[in-house]
Write an enzyme that holds these catalytic residues in place. Sequence first.
Site, short mmCIF file in Angstrom:
data_model
loop_
_atom_site.label_atom_id
_atom_site.label_comp_id
_atom_site.label_asym_id
_atom_site.label_seq_id
_atom_site.Cartn_x
_atom_site.Cartn_y
_atom_site.Cartn_z
N THR A 52 0.84 -1.20 0.00
CA THR A 52 0.00 0.00 0.00
C THR A 52 0.87 1.25 0.00
O THR A 52 0.57 2.24 -0.69
CB THR A 52 -0.92 -0.01 1.24
OG1 THR A 52 -1.70 -1.21 1.21
CG2 THR A 52 -1.84 1.19 1.26
N HIS A 55 2.20 1.73 -3.53
CA HIS A 55 1.18 2.31 -4.42
C HIS A 55 0.98 3.79 -4.11
O HIS A 55 0.86 4.61 -5.02
CB HIS A 55 -0.15 1.58 -4.26
CG HIS A 55 -0.12 0.15 -4.69
ND1 HIS A 55 0.59 -0.30 -5.78
CD2 HIS A 55 -0.71 -0.96 -4.18
CE1 HIS A 55 0.44 -1.60 -5.92
NE2 HIS A 55 -0.35 -2.04 -4.95
ZN LIG Z 1 0.07 -2.57 5.12
#
Ligand SMILES: [Zn+2]
Length: 356
Positions: A52, A55
């Site tokens: 995450t 990203h």
């Molecule tokens: Zn995470």
Amino acid sequence: MAGAVNEDGTPTAHPVVTVTGPRTLHETNEAPTLPEPGRAIVDITYTGVCGTDVHGYTDGHMLPPAVFGHEWTGRVSAVGDGVSGLEVGQRVVGGVGPACGRCSQCVAGHARQCDTAFAEANGVDPDAPEHGAFAGQVHVSARRLIPVPDEVTDIEAALVEPATVTFHAVRRVAATPGAIVVIQGAGPIGLLTAQNARNAGAGHVIVSEPSSARRDMATDLGFTDVVNPSDLKARVEATTDGRGADVLYECTGVAALLQPSAELVRRGGTLALLGFPLDTSTVSYADWQVRELAVIGSLAYNHDDFVATIQLIAEKRIDVAPLHTGTVGLSELGDLLEELDSGRSSHTKVLVDPHA
Ligand SMILES: [Zn+2]
Ligand SMILES: [Zn+2]
């Protein structure tokens, strides 16, 4: 221990790294602050870097600020008025609070889907920190802090958050003991899901992963049926007399794998979605309907998932330490995110030490 207070009693400034645009990080020194009522200041020990974060870094605008650096552990350095049950110096991890009892979901009786806890998990609650934990300190709601027992090391504590993501998913699936389970993708989430599925009574676990280093890690964690994705279909058919797996945990987030994943699940089996796809998928709706697949989406966690996961780590029922493959300082974070984005990194889980 790095304190939040100078020798003369004034709070210290601390470094903060944030995303300010695509592939652009900015480091500042944040002015000292004292905790507001109901909140605490935590001196960060380690923050894990996850997909995450990668990203959010490459996109530049996607993540709420509090989510860039959301896998953290540290020590409480100050508590605000009205905070009970937390001591200065106590080791904690950042999680979500218990169900609030006041939101629409709670009032309707759906406390496990509490809007407040969900907003906390996604960094969009009214008390969300102004930045994540690629920083010396964070200023957070005290209700989100979960104590770390002495048996759990700081490095293990830094891996509690991803371990809790997988505990939550396995709890939601609630497979029957003896289930034949496929883990698709042996990154941190897959390796932790595999261990939780084993704890939950899986009869047989097949781990599928293209990286030989990650296959070796799965083997080291005691999984005996670890295959290259090109061999997965044949392996599932041979293991299940052609029926398909009882449960497949999709842990890659590769959108194109969604329909092939579903086809590895037996009629009446369960497809569990943990990997977060950034693209839409084309699936055969009719195939899923005709074969009566159960599809379990899973995102984030509840407060009690953290409490249970920390207990399992303390009792060595989940082994998180082998996943830790490196530690970097804040100044090295940009290079690390580029390496992880390249797809050529051999790392599993890297921690950031803001005091390095
Ligand atoms: Zn995470
Ligand atoms: Zn609620």
